[in-house]
Design a protein around this motif. Structure first.
Motif, PDB file in Angstrom:
ATOM      1  N   ALA A  62     -12.376  -2.185 -17.609  1.00  0.00           N
ATOM      2  CA  ALA A  62     -13.602  -1.409 -17.741  1.00  0.00           C
ATOM      3  C   ALA A  62     -14.799  -2.323 -18.023  1.00  0.00           C
ATOM      4  O   ALA A  62     -14.699  -3.251 -18.829  1.00  0.00           O
ATOM      5  CB  ALA A  62     -13.449  -0.380 -18.856  1.00  0.00           C
ATOM      6  N   TYR A  63     -15.902  -2.057 -17.321  1.00  0.00           N
ATOM      7  CA  TYR A  63     -17.069  -2.931 -17.464  1.00  0.00           C
ATOM      8  C   TYR A  63     -17.632  -2.833 -18.873  1.00  0.00           C
ATOM      9  O   TYR A  63     -17.952  -3.831 -19.501  1.00  0.00           O
ATOM     10  CB  TYR A  63     -18.123  -2.562 -16.431  1.00  0.00           C
ATOM     11  N   ASN A  64     -17.731  -1.604 -19.364  1.00  0.00           N
ATOM     12  CA  ASN A  64     -18.230  -1.419 -20.726  1.00  0.00           C
ATOM     13  C   ASN A  64     -17.061  -1.185 -21.671  1.00  0.00           C
ATOM     14  O   ASN A  64     -16.435  -0.135 -21.633  1.00  0.00           O
ATOM     15  CB  ASN A  64     -19.170  -0.220 -20.797  1.00  0.00           C
ATOM     16  N   GLY A  65     -16.780  -2.162 -22.506  1.00  0.00           N
ATOM     17  CA  GLY A  65     -15.778  -1.956 -23.544  1.00  0.00           C
ATOM     18  C   GLY A  65     -14.345  -2.203 -23.132  1.00  0.00           C
ATOM     19  O   GLY A  65     -13.429  -1.904 -23.885  1.00  0.00           O
ATOM     20  N   GLY A  66     -14.113  -2.752 -21.941  1.00  0.00           N
ATOM     21  CA  GLY A  66     -12.747  -3.090 -21.548  1.00  0.00           C
ATOM     22  C   GLY A  66     -12.277  -4.338 -22.282  1.00  0.00           C
ATOM     23  O   GLY A  66     -13.078  -5.117 -22.792  1.00  0.00           O
ATOM     24  N   LEU A  79     -14.304   0.995 -28.118  1.00  0.00           N
ATOM     25  CA  LEU A  79     -15.352   0.430 -27.275  1.00  0.00           C
ATOM     26  C   LEU A  79     -16.038  -0.748 -27.948  1.00  0.00           C
ATOM     27  O   LEU A  79     -16.411  -1.708 -27.296  1.00  0.00           O
ATOM     28  CB  LEU A  79     -16.385   1.498 -26.919  1.00  0.00           C
ATOM     29  N   SER A  80     -16.192  -0.675 -29.262  1.00  0.00           N
ATOM     30  CA  SER A  80     -16.918  -1.752 -29.922  1.00  0.00           C
ATOM     31  C   SER A  80     -15.978  -2.889 -30.323  1.00  0.00           C
ATOM     32  O   SER A  80     -16.328  -4.059 -30.232  1.00  0.00           O
ATOM     33  CB  SER A  80     -17.669  -1.222 -31.150  1.00  0.00           C
ATOM     34  N   ASP A  81     -14.773  -2.546 -30.780  1.00  0.00           N
ATOM     35  CA  ASP A  81     -13.874  -3.606 -31.212  1.00  0.00           C
ATOM     36  C   ASP A  81     -12.431  -3.177 -31.016  1.00  0.00           C
ATOM     37  O   ASP A  81     -11.867  -2.446 -31.806  1.00  0.00           O
ATOM     38  CB  ASP A  81     -14.129  -3.921 -32.690  1.00  0.00           C
ATOM     39  N   SER A  82     -11.835  -3.665 -29.932  1.00  0.00           N
ATOM     40  CA  SER A  82     -10.473  -3.212 -29.608  1.00  0.00           C
ATOM     41  C   SER A  82      -9.427  -4.154 -30.172  1.00  0.00           C
ATOM     42  O   SER A  82      -8.243  -3.892 -30.078  1.00  0.00           O
ATOM     43  CB  SER A  82     -10.299  -3.100 -28.103  1.00  0.00           C
ATOM     44  N   LYS A  90     -19.891 -14.909 -23.615  1.00  0.00           N
ATOM     45  CA  LYS A  90     -20.182 -14.949 -22.186  1.00  0.00           C
ATOM     46  C   LYS A  90     -20.681 -13.603 -21.694  1.00  0.00           C
ATOM     47  O   LYS A  90     -20.511 -12.582 -22.350  1.00  0.00           O
ATOM     48  CB  LYS A  90     -18.903 -15.317 -21.421  1.00  0.00           C
ATOM     49  N   GLU A  91     -21.281 -13.615 -20.504  1.00  0.00           N
ATOM     50  CA  GLU A  91     -21.742 -12.376 -19.880  1.00  0.00           C
ATOM     51  C   GLU A  91     -20.540 -11.547 -19.434  1.00  0.00           C
ATOM     52  O   GLU A  91     -19.532 -12.101 -19.003  1.00  0.00           O
ATOM     53  CB  GLU A  91     -22.588 -12.705 -18.642  1.00  0.00           C
ATOM     54  N   PRO A  92     -20.645 -10.212 -19.497  1.00  0.00           N
ATOM     55  CA  PRO A  92     -19.540  -9.403 -18.981  1.00  0.00           C
ATOM     56  C   PRO A  92     -19.412  -9.566 -17.462  1.00  0.00           C
ATOM     57  O   PRO A  92     -20.382  -9.849 -16.770  1.00  0.00           O
ATOM     58  CB  PRO A  92     -19.948  -7.973 -19.325  1.00  0.00           C
ATOM     59  N   VAL A  93     -18.204  -9.425 -16.970  1.00  0.00           N
ATOM     60  CA  VAL A  93     -17.944  -9.597 -15.550  1.00  0.00           C
ATOM     61  C   VAL A  93     -17.550  -8.245 -14.960  1.00  0.00           C
ATOM     62  O   VAL A  93     -16.857  -7.464 -15.609  1.00  0.00           O
ATOM     63  CB  VAL A  93     -16.796 -10.615 -15.339  1.00  0.00           C
ATOM     64  N   LEU A  94     -18.022  -7.982 -13.750  1.00  0.00           N
ATOM     65  CA  LEU A  94     -17.606  -6.765 -13.053  1.00  0.00           C
ATOM     66  C   LEU A  94     -16.277  -7.074 -12.364  1.00  0.00           C
ATOM     67  O   LEU A  94     -16.230  -7.717 -11.325  1.00  0.00           O
ATOM     68  CB  LEU A  94     -18.668  -6.357 -12.028  1.00  0.00           C
ATOM     69  N   THR A  98     -21.434   9.873 -16.094  1.00  0.00           N
ATOM     70  CA  THR A  98     -22.045  11.032 -16.737  1.00  0.00           C
ATOM     71  C   THR A  98     -22.181  10.775 -18.236  1.00  0.00           C
ATOM     72  O   THR A  98     -23.212  11.068 -18.842  1.00  0.00           O
ATOM     73  CB  THR A  98     -21.200  12.292 -16.482  1.00  0.00           C
ATOM     74  N   ASN A  99     -21.141  10.191 -18.816  1.00  0.00           N
ATOM     75  CA  ASN A  99     -21.217   9.852 -20.234  1.00  0.00           C
ATOM     76  C   ASN A  99     -22.311   8.841 -20.533  1.00  0.00           C
ATOM     77  O   ASN A  99     -22.935   8.891 -21.582  1.00  0.00           O
ATOM     78  CB  ASN A  99     -19.873   9.309 -20.720  1.00  0.00           C
ATOM     79  N   MET A 100     -22.511   7.925 -19.587  1.00  0.00           N
ATOM     80  CA  MET A 100     -23.589   6.944 -19.735  1.00  0.00           C
ATOM     81  C   MET A 100     -24.929   7.655 -19.899  1.00  0.00           C
ATOM     82  O   MET A 100     -25.746   7.274 -20.722  1.00  0.00           O
ATOM     83  CB  MET A 100     -23.680   6.126 -18.451  1.00  0.00           C
TER      84      MET A 100
END
Lengths: 435, 292, 290
Positions: free
Chosen positions: B128-132, C56-59, B143-147, A274-276
């Motif tokens: 987390a896929y985005n930002g983990g 999210l951008s830089d942890s 590198k490409e992000p991995v699921l 949802t945030n996406m």
């Protein structure tokens, strides 16, 4: 059919109210709400009464803040009543928790819960009191609720139990700015939907935000609806399932193969996707009207009915919606002489015109005749228009099926989308579990 | 002669036995009885229709049971080989050093005391896929992000924190065993020219064999009880039920799908499996105990 | 004689060179594993002081300007103080009950000879195999009938039952190694068994009791499963259940999640750092050999 007329009436009324409001911006027709009168009759009771309330206005729900404010107002006006509120986000776990609470003698006093199949167990076991019963002693109970909204609350035994506050509709929400940016047409038919998916996929934008591991509910209903139309969607598959259900569910694979969903669709959570959508990282999301409350830029969002599948029987304007939840008073609270009055007062406060207009502000048709919320956004306008044009409006499937069958169907969607299970296999099992 | 008079025995044993029988043995047998019933919902507890072996028959055709069983056995193998293995290596290493031993002991055991829920949430932030964390590292490396929770990887990624968390537990147990070996034995070994790897293989290992056996048994029973971490990390066996373990699937059936009888049958199966595997392992690892 | 000595010297010298290489490798390996624990924790604590968009951008960057916002939100959204209190009531009582019941039973099991002794040992050892899943539903029903749902006792008693067997076996291992002479001397001076238990066995078994206490406390504090089923009112939630709920509601807010994890981990970390030496002592003394 009766329900359809009812929703149309409610939605039409909302529209006309807004129209009226636009003409006369002054609050000339702002009638003093009866709620003020109620609270101004303080009965100086020495005893403190505690009410335990449970609702789904918790977590990130856009109405959570309003709901808490209403509780605070209520406690300020009734110093002898203390509200212990336990609100949480509604999901399958939450629903299971509420029913277990009731069956474990841990009944809440007032609960805001779903109607239909979800409430059946509660009603059969006499856990909640009917409005008819309450009205014998409190004739004013739920008096502001329109007949149209109330008609949705009728249960299998002919009685009404829940007092609704707002209706809902489900639709395909689209980030219109993204569609404009890439020169795409809004997905008013299936071909346009597929075109948009392909283009967004190329541009590195998630076409449709969805989470199969968490809430694939909307897509299940809508794909079946889009393929089978109003009649087939209404079926409760106890002996066999309509062919259109299998065909409808097969579109999960079609869409997934097109790359319509996020990479982690099978492992992510509904909040995250949802945030996406809110953050414009996804172009579309299929959800209920409550999603509007959290939108950061509601002016750039529109909502459309899901288009019928190629050869699908659904009317392009038809949607899923209605009134499916409301406030219940538990039998426990009703039979407790101390709590009875407090519980009734609380529900009347939460379903007063004032409260209903607060809830309706977020989205959905209000359950009472209230003035339109101020500052209506683009997406809300689109929602109202969608409701007004809808030829048919039906309730979601899960209001009909047994818990076991429904949870099985929900947990099988990922495998259907990946082609590891055929819709036929899954539906055969669903029918078995739904008997 | 102190303990000739048997009367106080009752006072010593009765409280523990009462609690044990009422809150462990009775529910356990009651649960076996439930597994022969069809109970629709927790509200219907105490009732339910007798359906004989239906719940057990149903297990044979349930694909998710197959997946859960496979995952549980996988976890068990990992626990015995990798978890106890790493713990053993770490313990042997820490035993051989003087400086910093205390520090490592503290640090290694630390994850054991942290709740699995907290660790689950922590790994949620890693995967987390985005930002983990993991994908940010990959991003830094260009590198490409991995699921991480894809169909193929998910079961490994869910097992990883479970294994990682309890290495410290076995580490401490094995280290304790190593500390118990008298210094003289090593001195004799040194005189005989037995050092390094040989010393470990021929002296340390046989002497702590009993301790390792305890660890293996604990690892097996422990892996049958796995619940919290997978539940927080991948609720409902996400993706697609592929990361269900017997424990999480039992919970899913009982508390979410509300088919209580079926859930009971699964939990009976968990116990039977535990008994069977423990028994087999004990037979397999039968080994002379060395007393020193 | 001399030959043996020179041979010995040579060996020592050889080993010393090898040792330096081996030691380096050993320290590298140990430190690498230690990093997985330390860095994981550091990453969480560090990010709990950052805004969610920054995470999210830089942890990786150090939170140079730490912001307490996440903690403020966490404490505002949830009654964390109350949850700590609930946790300590539940886990504290469980620890006390387990120690009393297990102490008495273990003493009897190691000192007395009676016909059913072996059977009883099987009863204790066997129940370690029961996972909580296999008893939870009937326990839920019993707790329901006793009107203990959402009552700390409803969790304390079942938890006591499930940790009891482990505690008895650990304590038995320790107590069986205690020399009988002291007890005999005390008996000569007119002490009865209860005095002996209180004055001799209990003080001597302190390390074993500490081990039992630490394990019981950690298991109880971290046991999401039983707590989730029995405790149904929010003001009775212990910290773990509350954390689980935070995650289901605010899972997208990484900053808030990081601060929540820190909040939960902090007290156990403190308890552990203070009591850690006892873990090893207690296990060394008997649990393993027994």
């Amino acid at each position: 059919m009766k329900k359809l007329v009812a929703v149309l009436l409610v939605l039409a009324m909302t529209v006309s109210l807004f129209a009226a409001c636009n003409k006369t911006p002054a609050s000339s027709d702002a009638t003093p709400t009866p709620e003020n009168k109620e609270t101004s009759t303080p009965t100086p009771a020495p005893k403190t009464i505690e009410l335990r309330t449970v609702s789904m206005f918790g977590g990130t729900d856009p109405s959570a803040a309003d709901y808490q404010k209403l509780i605070k107002d209520f406690m300020d006006a009734n110093p002898n009543i203390v509200i212990n509120d336990e609100s949480a986000t509604a999901d399958e776990t939450w629903k299971a928790r509420v029913t277990t609470d009731f069956s474990s003698g841990n009944d809440p006093d007032v609960v805001f819960y779903f109607t239909g199949a979800d409430a059946k167990q509660l009603i059969e076991n006499g856990k909640v009191v009917s409005i008819e019963e309450i009205r014998k002693q409190y004739p004013d109970y739920a008096k502001d609720i329109t007949d149209a909204a109330m008609s949705f609350m009728q249960e299998f035994d002919g009685n009404h139990y829940a007092v609704p506050i707002r209706g809902f509709y489900e639709g395909l929400f689209c980030n219109k700015d993204l569609f404009d940016k890439y020169g795409l047409e809004l997905p008013t038919d299936w071909a346009k939907l597929e075109t948009a998916i392909k283009k967004f996929k190329e541009e590195g934008i998630v076409p449709i935000a969805a989470s199969f591991s968490d809430v694939p509910h909307y897509w299940i209903e809508h794909l079946i609806f889009a393929e089978g139309g109003y009649e087939d969607h209404k079926v409760n598959p106890t002996d066999t399932y309509p062919e259109s259900w299998a065909k409808g569910l097969s579109y999960f694979k079609t869409l997934k193969d097109l790359g319509a969903f996020p990479v982690d669709v099978n492992a992510t959570k509904n909040d995250i996707v949802t945030n996406m959508f809110y953050d414009k990282k996804a172009a579309m999301i299929l959800d209920g009207s409550w999603i509007i409350g959290g939108m950061k830029e509601p002016e750039t969002v529109v909502v459309l009915p899901v288009p019928p599948t190629p050869g699908g029987k659904k009317d392009p304007t038809s949607i899923i919606g209605g009134f499916s939840s409301g406030f219940y008073i538990s039998t426990n609270a009703w039979n407790d002489p101390d709590k009875r009055d407090a519980a009734v007062k609380f529900v009347m406060h939460m379903t007063s015109k004032n409260a209903i207009s607060l809830f309706a502000k977020v989205a959905g048709a209000p359950a009472a005749d209230v003035p339109a919320p101020e500052g209506i956004t683009e997406v809300m306008k689109a929602g109202i228009a969608m409701g007004g044009q809808a030829k048919e409006i039906d309730m979601p499937i899960d209001s009909r099926m047994s818990k076991e069958a429904w949870t099985f169907l929900v947990s099988s969607i990922g495998a259907i989308a990946d082609g590891q299970l055929t819709p036929e296999e899954v539906l055969t099992e669903v029918v078995n579990k739904n008997k | 002669m102190i303990y000739k008079d048997k009367k106080p025995l009752f006072i010593f044993l009765t409280p523990a036995l009462i609690v044990l029988f009422i809150f462990l043995y009775y529910p356990f047998f009651r649960n076996i009885a439930n597994s022969f019933l069809d109970i629709k919902g927790l509200g219907a507890l105490g009732g339910g229709k007798f359906v004989g072996l239906d719940n057990y028959v149903r297990m044979t055709s349930d694909k998710t049971i197959g997946i859960s069983l496979k995952n549980t056995m996988f976890m068990m193998t990992l626990a015995v080989v990798v978890q106890v293995g790493i713990a053993l290596i770490l313990a042997l290493m820490v035993d051989s050093i003087r400086r910093g031993a205390q520090f490592y002991r503290t640090v290694f055991f630390f994850p054991v005391v942290v709740s699995a829920t907290a660790i689950g949430l922590m790994f949620n932030l890693f995967y987390a896929y985005n930002g983990g964390l993991f994908n940010q590292i990959l991003e830094k490396l260009g590198k490409e992000p991995v699921l991480w929770l894809s169909d193929k990887l998910a079961i490994y990624m869910v097992s990883l924190p479970v294994i990682w968390q309890y290495v410290g537990f076995y580490f401490v147990i094995i280290l304790t065993g190593l500390n118990g070996i008298p210094e003289e034995i090593y001195e004799y070994a040194l005189i005989d020219g037995v050092t390094g790897f040989k010393k470990t293989w021929y002296i340390s290992l046989p002497l702590i064999w009993d301790v390792i056996k305890v660890c293996i048994t604990l690892a097996i029973t422990g892996s049958l009880k796995v619940f919290d971490l997978p539940w927080v990390l991948a609720p409902n066996g996400a993706p697609k039920g592929l990361t269900h373990f017997l424990g999480t699937y039992m919970y899913f059936n009982t508390f979410i799908s509300q088919s209580v009888g079926y859930g009971a049958a699964i939990s009976v199966f968990i116990v039977v499996l535990g008994l069977f595997v423990s028994f087999t392992v004990n037979k397999l690892f039968k080994h002379e105990t060395i007393v020193y | 004689m001399g030959k043996t000595a020179s041979n010995f010297d040579r060996l020592v010298k050889q080993t010393r060179i090898k040792n330096i290489l081996a030691k380096t490798f050993i320290y590298l390996f140990l430190s690498a594993w230690a990093m997985t624990t330390i860095y994981a924790l550091f990453w969480v604590v560090n990010n709990s002081f950052k805004d969610k968009t920054v995470i999210l951008s830089d942890s990786f960057s150090l939170a140079v300007n730490p912001i307490p916002d996440n903690y403020i939100t966490a404490f505002n959204k949830m009654n964390i103080g109350r949850a700590y209190l609930n946790s300590f009531i539940i886990s504290g009582c469980t620890v006390i009950f387990v120690m009393i019941l297990a102490g008495l039973a273990a003493y009897a099991m190691t000192r007395y000879n009676f016909r059913l002794k072996n059977t009883l040992y099987m009863v204790f050892a066997g129940s370690i195999l029961f996972p909580a899943f296999s008893t939870i539903v009937p326990i839920f029903k019993m707790v329901l009938d006793m009107k203990l749902v959402s009552n700390p006792l409803g969790v304390i008693i079942p938890q006591t039952a499930s940790y009891l067997s482990f505690a008895i076996i650990v304590l038995m291992g320790f107590m069986s190694n205690l020399p009988l002479e002291l007890e005999e001397a005390a008996f000569m001076e007119g002490c009865n068994v209860f005095n002996i238990f209180a004055r001799i066995i209990l003080p001597l078994s302190k390390p074993a009791f500490a081990t039992v206490a630490i394990f019981t406390f950690c298991w109880s504090y971290n046991d999401l499963f039983v707590q989730m089923v029995i405790l149904r009112k929010r003001d009775t939630y212990p910290i773990c259940t509350l954390l689980n709920e935070i995650s289901s509601q605010f899972g997208t807010d990484f900053g808030l999640m990081a601060s929540a994890v820190t909040i939960v981990v902090f007290p156990v970390l403190i308890v552990y750092l203070f009591l850690q030496n006892n873990i090893v002592k207690g296990l060394t003394a008997g649990a393993i050999k027994g």
